[in-house]
Design a protein around this motif. Structure first.
Motif, PDB file in Angstrom:
ATOM      1  N   GLU A  59       0.871  -1.358   0.077  1.00  0.00           N
ATOM      2  CA  GLU A  59      -0.012   0.032   0.111  1.00  0.00           C
ATOM      3  C   GLU A  59       0.994   1.160  -0.087  1.00  0.00           C
ATOM      4  N   LYS A  60       1.799   1.515   1.027  1.00  0.00           N
ATOM      5  CA  LYS A  60       2.808   2.520   0.904  1.00  0.00           C
ATOM      6  C   LYS A  60       3.464   2.701  -0.478  1.00  0.00           C
ATOM      7  N   VAL A  61       3.996   1.408  -1.037  1.00  0.00           N
ATOM      8  CA  VAL A  61       4.602   1.563  -2.394  1.00  0.00           C
ATOM      9  C   VAL A  61       3.768   2.199  -3.414  1.00  0.00           C
ATOM     10  N   ALA A  62       2.244   1.590  -3.517  1.00  0.00           N
ATOM     11  CA  ALA A  62       1.593   2.068  -4.441  1.00  0.00           C
ATOM     12  C   ALA A  62       1.213   3.649  -4.262  1.00  0.00           C
ATOM     13  N   GLU A  63       1.237   4.136  -3.013  1.00  0.00           N
ATOM     14  CA  GLU A  63       1.038   5.546  -2.738  1.00  0.00           C
ATOM     15  C   GLU A  63       2.302   6.325  -3.436  1.00  0.00           C
ATOM     16  N   ALA A  64       3.396   5.763  -3.277  1.00  0.00           N
ATOM     17  CA  ALA A  64       4.470   6.358  -3.750  1.00  0.00           C
ATOM     18  C   ALA A  64       4.695   6.328  -5.174  1.00  0.00           C
ATOM     19  N   VAL A  65       4.132   5.315  -5.824  1.00  0.00           N
ATOM     20  CA  VAL A  65       4.072   5.341  -7.492  1.00  0.00           C
ATOM     21  C   VAL A  65       3.071   6.199  -7.617  1.00  0.00           C
ATOM     22  N   ASP A  66       1.793   6.479  -7.025  1.00  0.00           N
ATOM     23  CA  ASP A  66       1.055   7.529  -7.572  1.00  0.00           C
ATOM     24  C   ASP A  66       1.518   8.809  -7.550  1.00  0.00           C
ATOM     25  N   GLN A  67       2.401   9.144  -6.745  1.00  0.00           N
ATOM     26  CA  GLN A  67       3.210  10.215  -6.677  1.00  0.00           C
ATOM     27  C   GLN A  67       4.098  10.592  -8.011  1.00  0.00           C
ATOM     28  N   LEU A  68       4.507   9.546  -8.392  1.00  0.00           N
ATOM     29  CA  LEU A  68       5.549   9.606  -9.514  1.00  0.00           C
ATOM     30  C   LEU A  68       4.702   9.295 -10.906  1.00  0.00           C
ATOM     31  N   GLU A  69       3.538   9.874 -11.137  1.00  0.00           N
ATOM     32  CA  GLU A  69       2.957   9.762 -12.436  1.00  0.00           C
ATOM     33  C   GLU A  69       3.783  10.183 -13.462  1.00  0.00           C
ATOM     34  N   ASN A  70       3.851   9.529 -14.634  1.00  0.00           N
ATOM     35  CA  ASN A  70       4.766   9.905 -15.890  1.00  0.00           C
ATOM     36  C   ASN A  70       6.232   9.140 -15.639  1.00  0.00           C
ATOM     37  N   TYR A  71       6.519   8.771 -14.642  1.00  0.00           N
ATOM     38  CA  TYR A  71       7.726   8.522 -14.447  1.00  0.00           C
ATOM     39  C   TYR A  71       8.080   6.952 -14.800  1.00  0.00           C
ATOM     40  N   ASP A  72       8.997   6.397 -15.180  1.00  0.00           N
ATOM     41  CA  ASP A  72       9.219   4.852 -15.485  1.00  0.00           C
ATOM     42  C   ASP A  72       9.576   4.354 -13.892  1.00  0.00           C
ATOM     43  N   VAL A  73       8.640   3.655 -13.310  1.00  0.00           N
ATOM     44  CA  VAL A  73       9.038   3.142 -11.963  1.00  0.00           C
ATOM     45  C   VAL A  73       8.900   1.753 -12.032  1.00  0.00           C
ATOM     46  N   THR A  74       9.777   0.993 -11.124  1.00  0.00           N
ATOM     47  CA  THR A  74       9.481  -0.431 -10.831  1.00  0.00           C
ATOM     48  C   THR A  74       9.485  -0.303  -9.471  1.00  0.00           C
ATOM     49  N   THR A  75       9.162  -1.543  -8.861  1.00  0.00           N
ATOM     50  CA  THR A  75       9.101  -1.629  -7.359  1.00  0.00           C
ATOM     51  C   THR A  75       9.474  -2.927  -6.850  1.00  0.00           C
ATOM     52  N   ARG A  76       9.830  -2.935  -5.742  1.00  0.00           N
ATOM     53  CA  ARG A  76      10.526  -4.146  -4.916  1.00  0.00           C
ATOM     54  C   ARG A  76       9.936  -3.911  -3.480  1.00  0.00           C
ATOM     55  N   VAL A  77       9.742  -5.047  -2.897  1.00  0.00           N
ATOM     56  CA  VAL A  77       9.242  -5.366  -1.363  1.00  0.00           C
ATOM     57  C   VAL A  77       9.905  -6.624  -0.897  1.00  0.00           C
ATOM     58  N   GLY A  78      10.342  -6.658   0.201  1.00  0.00           N
ATOM     59  CA  GLY A  78      11.024  -7.882   0.882  1.00  0.00           C
ATOM     60  C   GLY A  78      11.230  -7.408   2.331  1.00  0.00           C
ATOM     61  N   PHE A  79      11.531  -8.828   2.775  1.00  0.00           N
ATOM     62  CA  PHE A  79      11.843  -8.807   4.437  1.00  0.00           C
ATOM     63  C   PHE A  79      13.312  -9.351   4.247  1.00  0.00           C
ATOM     64  N   VAL A  80      14.156  -8.047   4.504  1.00  0.00           N
ATOM     65  CA  VAL A  80      15.432  -8.517   4.672  1.00  0.00           C
ATOM     66  C   VAL A  80      16.143  -7.273   5.316  1.00  0.00           C
TER      67      VAL A  80
END
Length: 132
Positions: A59-80
């Motif tokens: 959910e937090k990453v999705a909020e961040a992606v929304d703020q970067l409209e028109n940018y080329d964005v990839t996301t990664r999430v993990g437990f490390v």
């Protein structure tokens, strides 16, 4: 095209990195990887299970992606471990710049060091530290 890595930790403070990137770079000039990682120990302290934590992180990453409209964005999430994972992803993806905020922790945690300090010390690329 510059490759940027923006580590997030779920705090409003970490979102300042996104605002800085938007002020400095046009969408056509950069590709961005958003990375949100949590340590297993932190889940124990927060009394969360993996599925609950992963949902919150997505959910937090999705909020961040929304703020970067028109940018080329990839996301990664993990437990490390965050510091090592930030450096691993930066190297794997040949990031040019890691854009992250500094810690505001005080006391013993500050004396031991923070994720930002670790990344600055061990990074192969530029680390841009965003002030509050």
């Amino acid at each position: 095209m510059k490759k940027l890595l923006i580590p997030l930790d779920g705090t409003e403070r970490s979102m300042h990195s996104i605002n800085l990137v938007k002020n400095l770079y046009k969408p056509e000039d950069v590709s961005i990887t958003l990375l949100y990682v949590k340590e297993d120990a932190k889940l124990f302290i927060e009394e969360m299970d993996y599925s609950e934590a992963e949902k919150e992180m997505q959910e937090k990453v999705a909020e961040a992606v929304d703020q970067l409209e028109n940018y080329d964005v990839t996301t990664r999430v993990g437990f490390v471990e965050p510091g090592r994972e930030i450096l691993r992803i930066a190297k794997t993806e040949s990031s040019d710049i890691i854009v992250m905020t500094k810690s505001t922790k005080k006391g013993l945690t500050r004396m031991i060091g923070s994720v930002t300090n670790y990344v600055v010390k061990h990074s192969h690329c530029i680390v841009m530290i965003v002030p509050e």
